[in-house]
Design a protein around this motif. Structure first.
Motif, PDB file in Angstrom:
ATOM      1  N   TYR A   6       7.311  14.118  10.061  1.00  0.00           N
ATOM      2  CA  TYR A   6       6.831  14.308   8.694  1.00  0.00           C
ATOM      3  C   TYR A   6       5.690  15.323   8.623  1.00  0.00           C
ATOM      4  O   TYR A   6       4.638  15.137   9.245  1.00  0.00           O
ATOM      5  CB  TYR A   6       6.373  12.969   8.105  1.00  0.00           C
ATOM      6  N   GLN A   7       5.925  16.378   7.860  1.00  0.00           N
ATOM      7  CA  GLN A   7       4.922  17.411   7.641  1.00  0.00           C
ATOM      8  C   GLN A   7       4.110  17.054   6.401  1.00  0.00           C
ATOM      9  O   GLN A   7       4.646  16.953   5.299  1.00  0.00           O
ATOM     10  CB  GLN A   7       5.591  18.776   7.450  1.00  0.00           C
ATOM     11  N   ILE A  66       5.641  10.263   1.497  1.00  0.00           N
ATOM     12  CA  ILE A  66       5.774   9.621   2.806  1.00  0.00           C
ATOM     13  C   ILE A  66       5.217   8.204   2.719  1.00  0.00           C
ATOM     14  O   ILE A  66       4.082   8.008   2.305  1.00  0.00           O
ATOM     15  CB  ILE A  66       5.026  10.432   3.881  1.00  0.00           C
ATOM     16  N   ARG A  67       6.003   7.233   3.114  1.00  0.00           N
ATOM     17  CA  ARG A  67       5.626   5.836   2.948  1.00  0.00           C
ATOM     18  C   ARG A  67       5.040   5.274   4.252  1.00  0.00           C
ATOM     19  O   ARG A  67       5.767   5.016   5.211  1.00  0.00           O
ATOM     20  CB  ARG A  67       6.835   5.018   2.498  1.00  0.00           C
ATOM     21  N   SER A  68       3.723   5.115   4.276  1.00  0.00           N
ATOM     22  CA  SER A  68       3.025   4.587   5.448  1.00  0.00           C
ATOM     23  C   SER A  68       2.530   3.182   5.142  1.00  0.00           C
ATOM     24  O   SER A  68       1.797   2.972   4.171  1.00  0.00           O
ATOM     25  CB  SER A  68       1.838   5.491   5.805  1.00  0.00           C
ATOM     26  N   GLN A  88      12.759  -1.643   7.739  1.00  0.00           N
ATOM     27  CA  GLN A  88      14.008  -1.947   7.034  1.00  0.00           C
ATOM     28  C   GLN A  88      13.815  -1.941   5.519  1.00  0.00           C
ATOM     29  O   GLN A  88      14.765  -1.722   4.770  1.00  0.00           O
ATOM     30  CB  GLN A  88      14.543  -3.309   7.497  1.00  0.00           C
ATOM     31  N   SER A  89      12.571  -2.183   5.067  1.00  0.00           N
ATOM     32  CA  SER A  89      12.272  -2.205   3.640  1.00  0.00           C
ATOM     33  C   SER A  89      11.891  -0.837   3.096  1.00  0.00           C
ATOM     34  O   SER A  89      11.529  -0.732   1.920  1.00  0.00           O
ATOM     35  CB  SER A  89      11.134  -3.201   3.361  1.00  0.00           C
ATOM     36  N   GLY A  90      11.939   0.176   3.948  1.00  0.00           N
ATOM     37  CA  GLY A  90      11.698   1.534   3.464  1.00  0.00           C
ATOM     38  C   GLY A  90      10.488   2.242   4.011  1.00  0.00           C
ATOM     39  O   GLY A  90      10.238   3.404   3.668  1.00  0.00           O
ATOM     40  N   ALA A  91       9.686   1.578   4.851  1.00  0.00           N
ATOM     41  CA  ALA A  91       8.534   2.258   5.446  1.00  0.00           C
ATOM     42  C   ALA A  91       9.005   3.399   6.331  1.00  0.00           C
ATOM     43  O   ALA A  91       9.994   3.262   7.066  1.00  0.00           O
ATOM     44  CB  ALA A  91       7.693   1.277   6.248  1.00  0.00           C
ATOM     45  N   GLN A  92       8.304   4.518   6.267  1.00  0.00           N
ATOM     46  CA  GLN A  92       8.634   5.670   7.116  1.00  0.00           C
ATOM     47  C   GLN A  92       7.640   5.843   8.257  1.00  0.00           C
ATOM     48  O   GLN A  92       7.924   6.521   9.235  1.00  0.00           O
ATOM     49  CB  GLN A  92       8.673   6.936   6.261  1.00  0.00           C
TER      50      GLN A  92
END
Length: 336
Positions: A6-7, A66-68, A88-92
């Motif tokens: 991720y940039q 970006i999901r942290s 699994q719930s969408g965190a990146q």
């Protein structure tokens, strides 16, 4: 700066803050220039995941950017499971909390208490990194106390076990939020490892942002309390770092639009009862910011008037009452 694949579009991040960096605030800060916004701390203990608070914190897939997601705990197996569930719930990105100084967290050997136990740090980091196929980051303090600043040791453990980037708050746990952050330890950590390092602590002006970056040579900076009531701070820092010039203070019309939209989002996210209560603290910070920007508005605006309004606002019980009160209050000023 990159974290795994991720940039980031900015080297200025929003720090995770419990009860503050919820989804509405994260989204707002990203819209106003934050390159990354880390979620509130979530316990790794599955027994507490059925609460409304935990359920709201575990919804990631609908967020932009970006999901942290930050997790906290002391058991490597629980931390690994929590990382899997959030991925699994969408965190990146999974962020591990080893910086929280709160007693209720530390007494469970979580947060910054882990800095006293390097072997446990290694076990947790290794377990979480192996559990997910997304980047794992770590947030720490410089150590447990002034006599045990072991940030370099912890940073090397993090790097050796697959941590993608490291954020460091320039205080020990025993400092809590007192005194002033120090940046020499962050500089030493940056020199000791090759992974990206993020500097955090007491960054409340654009000049301080530049100074901290230059002194520590960190790859990015992280803003916490400096963004409360001032989500546009991120774009101000970005502009100053890029040009050396300060952005003009936001107009009252823009502040009004940001504030009212934020309050609306809080009510939609939490519902009427909780929305009213979460709005109170954010509005208090916005009003304090307006007081600091006094020269841009009506000369009659004073800090005392802000205190009177906050006291009145904190007694309101519905969204419509809050919005009406805010509009009346802001109508009393002259825009830029």
């Amino acid at each position: 700066m990159k974290i795994g694949p991720y940039q980031l579009n900015s080297q200025v991040m929003l720090a995770p803050m419990a009860g503050i960096t919820d989804q509405p605030f994260r989204q707002l800060c990203c819209q106003l220039g934050a390159g990354l916004a880390v979620s509130e701390m979530m316990s790794s203990n599955p027994k507490v995941w059925n609460t409304d608070k935990s359920k709201q914190r575990m919804v990631h897939s609908k967020e932009a950017g970006i999901r942290s997601v930050q997790i906290a705990g002391s058991c490597p197996e629980e931390m690994a499971f929590a990382a899997k569930v959030n991925a699994q719930s969408g965190a990146q990105i999974i962020d591990i909390n080893m910086g929280c100084p709160a007693k209720k967290v530390n007494k469970k050997l979580a947060g910054s208490a882990l800095l006293k136990e390097p072997a446990q740090v290694e076990a947790i980091v290794k377990s979480v990194v192996q559990a997910v196929d997304i980047p794992v980051t770590l947030k720490i303090r410089t150590g447990w106390c002034e006599n045990s600043r072991n940030g370099i040791e912890i940073a090397k453990i993090a790097q050796d076990n697959g941590i993608a980037s490291l954020a460091v708050h320039g205080r020990t746990r025993n400092d809590f939020y007192k005194g002033h952050a120090e940046y020499d330890t962050i500089k030493a950590i940056k020199q000791a490892v090759s992974i990206p390092v993020v500097a955090n602590g007491d960054i409340t002006t654009v000049e301080k942002a530049e100074q901290v970056l230059n002194h520590t040579q960190a790859d990015a900076i992280m803003i916490g309390r400096g963004a409360q009531g001032r989500p546009w701070f991120f774009r101000e820092i970005n502009h100053f770092l890029a040009t050396g010039n300060k952005l003009k203070t936001p107009s009252l019309d823009e502040v009004r639009a940001i504030l009212l939209a934020h309050v609306n989002e809080l009510h939609q996210f939490y519902g009427d009862f909780k929305g009213v209560r979460f709005a109170r603290k954010h509005v208090s910070w916005y009003i304090q910011t307006l007081s600091a920007l006094n020269e841009g508005f009506s000369e009659s605006f004073t800090e005392d008037q802000g205190k009177v309004f906050r006291a009145k606002f904190n007694g309101l019980e519905t969204e419509s009452e809050q919005l009406d009160a805010l509009n009346l209050f802001l109508d009393s000023f002259t825009g830029l």
